[in-house]
Motif scaffolding. Sequence first.
Motif, PDB file in Angstrom:
ATOM      1  N   ALA A  60       0.831  -1.213   0.000  1.00 35.20           N
ATOM      2  CA  ALA A  60       0.000   0.000   0.000  1.00 35.20           C
ATOM      3  C   ALA A  60       0.864   1.261   0.000  1.00 35.20           C
ATOM      4  CB  ALA A  60      -0.928  -0.003   1.212  1.00 35.20           C
ATOM      5  N   GLY A  61       2.180   1.092   0.115  1.00 37.32           N
ATOM      6  CA  GLY A  61       3.088   2.228   0.072  1.00 37.32           C
ATOM      7  C   GLY A  61       3.213   2.978   1.385  1.00 37.32           C
ATOM      8  N   LEU A  62       2.825   2.351   2.493  1.00 37.27           N
ATOM      9  CA  LEU A  62       2.859   3.039   3.786  1.00 37.27           C
ATOM     10  C   LEU A  62       4.098   2.736   4.609  1.00 37.27           C
ATOM     11  CD1 LEU A  62      -0.875   2.659   4.845  1.00 37.27           C
ATOM     12  CD2 LEU A  62       0.227   4.525   3.597  1.00 37.27           C
ATOM     13  N   THR A  63       4.823   1.682   4.245  1.00 37.04           N
ATOM     14  CA  THR A  63       6.039   1.330   4.969  1.00 37.04           C
ATOM     15  C   THR A  63       7.176   1.091   3.992  1.00 37.04           C
ATOM     16  OG1 THR A  63       5.516  -1.037   4.985  1.00 37.04           O
ATOM     17  CG2 THR A  63       4.779   0.259   6.890  1.00 37.04           C
ATOM     18  N   LEU A  64       8.374   1.157   4.530  1.00 42.78           N
ATOM     19  CA  LEU A  64       9.583   0.883   3.762  1.00 42.78           C
ATOM     20  C   LEU A  64      10.337  -0.230   4.471  1.00 42.78           C
ATOM     21  CD1 LEU A  64      10.671   4.614   3.408  1.00 42.78           C
ATOM     22  CD2 LEU A  64       9.582   3.208   1.640  1.00 42.78           C
ATOM     23  N   ALA A  65      11.058  -1.029   3.722  1.00 43.73           N
ATOM     24  CA  ALA A  65      11.851  -2.113   4.303  1.00 43.73           C
ATOM     25  C   ALA A  65      13.286  -1.984   3.819  1.00 43.73           C
ATOM     26  CB  ALA A  65      11.282  -3.464   3.899  1.00 43.73           C
ATOM     27  N   ARG A  66      14.219  -2.248   4.737  1.00 48.68           N
ATOM     28  CA  ARG A  66      15.627  -2.242   4.363  1.00 48.68           C
ATOM     29  C   ARG A  66      16.326  -3.369   5.128  1.00 48.68           C
ATOM     30  NH1 ARG A  66      15.077   1.678   8.255  1.00 48.68           N
ATOM     31  NH2 ARG A  66      16.634   1.633   9.918  1.00 48.68           N
ATOM     32  N   ARG A  67      17.358  -3.884   4.539  1.00 49.16           N
ATOM     33  CA  ARG A  67      18.104  -4.968   5.171  1.00 49.16           C
ATOM     34  C   ARG A  67      19.264  -4.381   5.964  1.00 49.16           C
ATOM     35  NH1 ARG A  67      18.137 -10.122   5.288  1.00 49.16           N
ATOM     36  NH2 ARG A  67      16.680 -10.456   3.586  1.00 49.16           N
ATOM     37  N   GLU A  68      19.379  -4.853   7.205  1.00 46.56           N
ATOM     38  CA  GLU A  68      20.535  -4.529   8.044  1.00 46.56           C
ATOM     39  C   GLU A  68      21.068  -5.847   8.570  1.00 46.56           C
ATOM     40  OE1 GLU A  68      19.787  -1.682  11.135  1.00 46.56           O
ATOM     41  OE2 GLU A  68      19.292  -0.101   9.700  1.00 46.56           O
ATOM     42  N   GLY A  69      22.146  -6.312   7.973  1.00 46.71           N
ATOM     43  CA  GLY A  69      22.687  -7.623   8.335  1.00 46.71           C
ATOM     44  C   GLY A  69      21.683  -8.703   7.976  1.00 46.71           C
ATOM     45  N   SER A  71      18.720  -8.910   9.441  1.00 46.06           N
ATOM     46  CA  SER A  71      17.377  -8.424   9.776  1.00 46.06           C
ATOM     47  C   SER A  71      16.809  -7.536   8.684  1.00 46.06           C
ATOM     48  CB  SER A  71      17.415  -7.604  11.071  1.00 46.06           C
ATOM     49  OG  SER A  71      17.820  -8.398  12.149  1.00 46.06           O
ATOM     50  N   ILE A  72      15.500  -7.543   8.594  1.00 47.71           N
ATOM     51  CA  ILE A  72      14.804  -6.575   7.757  1.00 47.71           C
ATOM     52  C   ILE A  72      14.184  -5.569   8.708  1.00 47.71           C
ATOM     53  CG2 ILE A  72      12.957  -6.173   6.098  1.00 47.71           C
ATOM     54  CD1 ILE A  72      13.465  -8.973   5.027  1.00 47.71           C
ATOM     55  N   ILE A  73      14.492  -4.307   8.469  1.00 48.39           N
ATOM     56  CA  ILE A  73      14.001  -3.225   9.304  1.00 48.39           C
ATOM     57  C   ILE A  73      12.897  -2.500   8.553  1.00 48.39           C
ATOM     58  CG2 ILE A  73      14.612  -1.110  10.555  1.00 48.39           C
ATOM     59  CD1 ILE A  73      16.021  -3.684  11.587  1.00 48.39           C
TER      60      ILE A  73
END
Length: 121
Positions: A60-69, A71-73
């Motif tokens: 829905a475009g309300l959150t962003l995800a990024r990888r840190e090691g 984990s996905i943040i």
Amino acid sequence: MNETAALRGFGAIAHADRLRIVRMLVVAGADGMSAGAIAAALDGAQPSRVSFHLKELEQAGLTLARREGKSIIYSADFPALSDLVAFLMHDCCHGHCIYCDKAIKLFAQCTGRPTGPDELP
């Protein structure tokens, strides 16, 4: 924001757990939260259930995800949330409400990062 995008956004947060997740991510700011921390905050929800909700919010475009090691943040997409608020408030008082206009303008500047008192517009 057009009506279709607004419906997609409001539809995504029209579920109790997803609304709770978005509110948690807003509090977390730009640093975000790991999926595990989100699950724990949802009273130990099953990871598959949390993943499903996070996917819905991301689509829905309300959150962003990024990888840190390993984990996905996840973090709130503040401009998208601002657009949802603006969509609701845009024509407040026939489009002539200085308070709503100021609030929309300020919220649109939010990055999820704290600002000091001397950094306020």
